[in-house]
Design a protein around this motif. Structure first.
Motif, mmCIF file in Angstrom:
data_model
loop_
_atom_site.group_PDB
_atom_site.id
_atom_site.type_symbol
_atom_site.label_atom_id
_atom_site.label_comp_id
_atom_site.label_asym_id
_atom_site.label_seq_id
_atom_site.Cartn_x
_atom_site.Cartn_y
_atom_site.Cartn_z
ATOM 1 N N ILE A 115 1.129 10.491 -8.921
ATOM 2 C CA ILE A 115 1.073 11.478 -8.199
ATOM 3 C C ILE A 115 -0.145 11.916 -9.099
ATOM 4 O O ILE A 115 -0.392 13.642 -8.819
ATOM 5 N N ASN A 116 -0.909 11.622 -9.506
ATOM 6 C CA ASN A 116 -1.856 12.237 -10.367
ATOM 7 C C ASN A 116 -3.540 12.000 -8.765
ATOM 8 O O ASN A 116 -3.091 11.309 -8.041
ATOM 9 N N PRO A 117 -3.710 13.372 -8.035
ATOM 10 C CA PRO A 117 -5.023 13.881 -8.068
ATOM 11 C C PRO A 117 -5.917 12.486 -7.775
ATOM 12 O O PRO A 117 -6.348 12.047 -7.196
ATOM 13 N N GLU A 118 -6.639 12.437 -9.144
ATOM 14 C CA GLU A 118 -7.195 11.647 -9.586
ATOM 15 C C GLU A 118 -7.095 9.780 -9.122
ATOM 16 O O GLU A 118 -8.271 9.053 -9.142
ATOM 17 N N ASP A 119 -6.019 9.901 -9.389
ATOM 18 C CA ASP A 119 -5.189 8.244 -9.295
ATOM 19 C C ASP A 119 -5.468 7.592 -7.845
ATOM 20 O O ASP A 119 -5.885 7.159 -7.444
ATOM 21 N N LYS A 120 -5.259 8.955 -7.043
ATOM 22 C CA LYS A 120 -5.029 8.955 -5.246
ATOM 23 C C LYS A 120 -6.580 8.501 -4.921
ATOM 24 O O LYS A 120 -6.976 7.946 -4.387
ATOM 25 N N LEU A 121 -7.425 9.586 -5.415
ATOM 26 C CA LEU A 121 -8.915 9.643 -5.213
ATOM 27 C C LEU A 121 -9.393 8.074 -6.022
ATOM 28 O O LEU A 121 -10.538 7.387 -5.481
ATOM 29 N N TYR A 169 1.013 -1.540 -0.208
ATOM 30 C CA TYR A 169 -0.218 -0.319 -0.018
ATOM 31 C C TYR A 169 0.860 1.256 -0.137
ATOM 32 O O TYR A 169 0.925 2.092 -0.564
ATOM 33 N N GLN A 170 1.776 1.272 0.962
ATOM 34 C CA GLN A 170 2.677 2.696 0.931
ATOM 35 C C GLN A 170 3.555 2.948 -0.571
ATOM 36 O O GLN A 170 3.081 3.908 -0.828
ATOM 37 N N ARG A 171 4.250 1.356 -1.173
ATOM 38 C CA ARG A 171 4.437 1.887 -2.163
ATOM 39 C C ARG A 171 3.341 2.552 -3.673
ATOM 40 O O ARG A 171 3.933 3.192 -4.333
ATOM 41 N N LEU A 172 2.657 1.611 -3.716
ATOM 42 C CA LEU A 172 1.891 2.257 -4.432
ATOM 43 C C LEU A 172 1.255 3.671 -3.703
ATOM 44 O O LEU A 172 1.237 4.148 -5.236
ATOM 45 N N ARG A 173 0.765 4.232 -2.713
ATOM 46 C CA ARG A 173 0.308 5.210 -2.723
ATOM 47 C C ARG A 173 1.080 6.673 -2.828
ATOM 48 O O ARG A 173 1.135 7.535 -3.173
ATOM 49 N N ASP A 174 2.203 5.642 -2.719
ATOM 50 C CA ASP A 174 3.393 6.657 -2.676
ATOM 51 C C ASP A 174 4.039 6.718 -4.464
ATOM 52 O O ASP A 174 4.559 8.107 -4.247
ATOM 53 N N LYS A 210 -11.142 4.946 -3.683
ATOM 54 C CA LYS A 210 -12.881 4.537 -3.692
ATOM 55 C C LYS A 210 -12.377 2.564 -3.789
ATOM 56 O O LYS A 210 -13.522 2.504 -2.956
ATOM 57 N N ILE A 211 -11.781 2.577 -4.173
ATOM 58 C CA ILE A 211 -11.727 0.977 -4.477
ATOM 59 C C ILE A 211 -11.398 0.629 -2.629
ATOM 60 O O ILE A 211 -11.997 -0.183 -2.294
ATOM 61 N N LEU A 212 -10.404 1.150 -1.679
ATOM 62 C CA LEU A 212 -9.850 1.017 -0.238
ATOM 63 C C LEU A 212 -11.088 1.269 0.157
ATOM 64 O O LEU A 212 -11.601 0.052 1.154
ATOM 65 N N ARG A 213 -12.155 2.088 -0.159
ATOM 66 C CA ARG A 213 -13.661 2.424 0.867
ATOM 67 C C ARG A 213 -14.402 0.696 -0.048
ATOM 68 O O ARG A 213 -14.974 0.356 1.298
ATOM 69 N N GLY A 214 -13.860 0.616 -1.025
ATOM 70 C CA GLY A 214 -15.233 -0.539 -1.827
ATOM 71 C C GLY A 214 -15.067 -1.967 -0.393
ATOM 72 O O GLY A 214 -15.140 -2.695 -0.351
#
Length: 121
Positions: free
Chosen positions: A88-94, A80-85, A98-102
């Protein structure tokens, strides 16, 4: 290895260790032989109620099937840390949020479903 295949492998090992056929195990646990076969193949994951029937029927400790995943929390945290880091794109973070919330909601739903199913046993 998925939870289903891990559970199936453990169930088959236990059944063979006890010297039972799938048919004998199905009678002991009050489930169908077809269900036993599906579980052992890893095609299907039994409900909590069925797992309890198997545990009771075979006389094993409830911890026998407790490790239904071979993915450690520390490994998930690192991934998760590697993916999150790397995002860069705010849309990708969103999208990640949403995936994690699901996934979280899916897990909560399964827990509620399993608890309500057990109350009907």
């Amino acid at each position: 290895m998925t939870n289903e295949s891990y559970f199936g492998k453990k169930l088959k090992e236990l059944r063979l260790e006890r010297g039972y056929t799938q048919s004998e195990l199905s009678k002991i646990c009050d489930i169908s032989q077809a269900q036993v076969a599906r579980y052992e193949k890893g095609d299907h994951m039994p409900t909590k109620r069925i797992i309890n029937k198997i545990i009771n029927g075979l006389g094993v400790d409830s911890e026998y099937f407790s490790n239904l995943t071979e993915v450690s929390n520390s490994s998930l945290d690192a991934d998760y840390q590697r993916l999150r880091d790397s995002l860069i794109n705010p849309e990708d973070k969103l999208v990640l949020r949403k995936i994690l919330r699901g996934l979280y909601l899916n897990t909560q739903t399964k827990m509620v479903y399993n608890e309500s199913e057990d109350s009907y046993s």
